[in-house]
Design a protein around this motif. Sequence first.
Motif, mmCIF file in Angstrom:
data_model
loop_
_atom_site.group_PDB
_atom_site.id
_atom_site.type_symbol
_atom_site.label_atom_id
_atom_site.label_comp_id
_atom_site.label_asym_id
_atom_site.label_seq_id
_atom_site.Cartn_x
_atom_site.Cartn_y
_atom_site.Cartn_z
ATOM 1 N N UNK A 96 -14.271 6.973 26.977
ATOM 2 C CA UNK A 96 -13.749 7.679 25.924
ATOM 3 C C UNK A 96 -13.673 6.790 24.562
ATOM 4 N N UNK A 97 -14.102 5.532 24.531
ATOM 5 C CA UNK A 97 -14.001 4.981 23.399
ATOM 6 C C UNK A 97 -15.315 4.967 22.774
ATOM 7 N N UNK A 98 -15.199 4.719 21.204
ATOM 8 C CA UNK A 98 -16.320 4.328 20.628
ATOM 9 C C UNK A 98 -17.132 3.327 21.106
ATOM 10 N N UNK A 99 -18.641 3.442 21.102
ATOM 11 C CA UNK A 99 -19.392 2.395 21.424
ATOM 12 C C UNK A 99 -19.243 1.324 20.368
ATOM 13 N N UNK A 100 -19.236 1.308 19.149
ATOM 14 C CA UNK A 100 -18.896 0.423 18.149
ATOM 15 C C UNK A 100 -17.842 -0.569 18.665
ATOM 16 N N UNK A 101 -16.682 -0.054 19.038
ATOM 17 C CA UNK A 101 -15.542 -0.489 19.204
ATOM 18 C C UNK A 101 -15.849 -1.292 20.579
ATOM 19 N N UNK A 102 -16.340 -0.932 21.539
ATOM 20 C CA UNK A 102 -16.775 -1.574 22.905
ATOM 21 C C UNK A 102 -17.527 -2.599 22.659
ATOM 22 N N UNK A 103 -18.530 -2.633 21.634
ATOM 23 C CA UNK A 103 -19.440 -3.684 21.536
ATOM 24 C C UNK A 103 -18.941 -4.816 21.094
ATOM 25 N N UNK A 104 -17.524 -5.037 20.709
ATOM 26 C CA UNK A 104 -16.908 -6.114 20.350
ATOM 27 C C UNK A 104 -15.945 -6.792 21.388
ATOM 28 N N UNK A 105 -16.024 -5.766 22.612
ATOM 29 C CA UNK A 105 -15.306 -6.476 23.638
ATOM 30 C C UNK A 105 -15.848 -7.352 24.389
ATOM 31 N N UNK A 106 -15.057 -8.514 24.663
ATOM 32 C CA UNK A 106 -15.690 -9.753 25.498
ATOM 33 C C UNK A 106 -16.526 -9.351 26.945
ATOM 34 N N UNK A 107 -16.416 -8.096 27.387
ATOM 35 C CA UNK A 107 -17.150 -7.588 28.609
ATOM 36 C C UNK A 107 -18.442 -7.271 28.221
ATOM 37 N N UNK A 108 -18.700 -6.852 26.948
ATOM 38 C CA UNK A 108 -19.995 -6.153 26.450
ATOM 39 C C UNK A 108 -21.217 -7.124 26.683
ATOM 40 N N UNK A 109 -21.152 -8.354 26.423
ATOM 41 C CA UNK A 109 -22.472 -9.071 26.690
ATOM 42 C C UNK A 109 -22.707 -9.359 28.124
ATOM 43 N N UNK A 110 -21.516 -9.200 28.907
ATOM 44 C CA UNK A 110 -21.851 -9.594 30.421
ATOM 45 C C UNK A 110 -22.613 -8.075 30.920
ATOM 46 N N UNK A 111 -21.930 -6.822 30.369
ATOM 47 C CA UNK A 111 -23.054 -5.914 30.867
ATOM 48 C C UNK A 111 -24.182 -6.003 30.456
ATOM 49 N N UNK A 112 -24.499 -6.363 29.360
ATOM 50 C CA UNK A 112 -25.983 -6.659 28.956
ATOM 51 C C UNK A 112 -26.587 -7.449 29.591
#
Length: 241
Positions: free
Chosen positions: A96-112
Amino acid sequence: MTTVLLVRHGLTAATGHVLSGWTPGVSLDERGQAQAKALGARLAPVPLDAVVTSPLDRCRETAQAILDARAGQEGQPRELTTDERVGECRYGDWTGKPLKELAKDELWPVVQAHPSAVRFPGPEGEAMTDMQHRAVSAVREWNDKLGKDATYVVCSHGDVIKAIVADALGLHLDQYQRILADPCSLTVIRYTQLRPFVARMNDTGGGTDDLLPKPENKTDEAGDGNSSDAVIGGGAGSAGG
């Protein structure tokens, strides 16, 4: 061989903006409805043995459009079959969170870059390896249930479809971000005794003649009728008759 038509759901108002996950009540918007209707029309000539869908509304609506397009055809499935194993990845606290917000999460690059190491945060968060395992297991079980001559639809979600394709291609899950699955795209995998063949990927237009049943006396391009053999040089594809 068993032919699986992987369909991602059509567009919703949240697609590309919010990570919907398992949020209830996320339905197709007008664009998504038009996409689903167009895909249903494209697939209408292709005989199906089942239409399996994620339980989430956006997938059920897309899958229903595929059924509606073949209404009145004899021998075609009349009802959807729901399978939670092809449902969306459970994103836990990210849901339910905006993707722009999630892109700043430290987990985001790990998902990538290293999704096989990811378990989404929160008590409802799922490991991406577990998501891939349940989805691939579902497809394999449906293959066995429906039989080697079956063609069927699985209507699912982008990450789930990408994970199934990665398995079919023999790719580690960490490579799955190289695969695309756009809204209402069609990805086709043919499962044979020895290996899967990815026949289409992220297809959003074009004909479906190559998905129609072959004449009983037609051999494979390899010449011996062995559908598990890859054609050396690539073959002529559907243009080869």
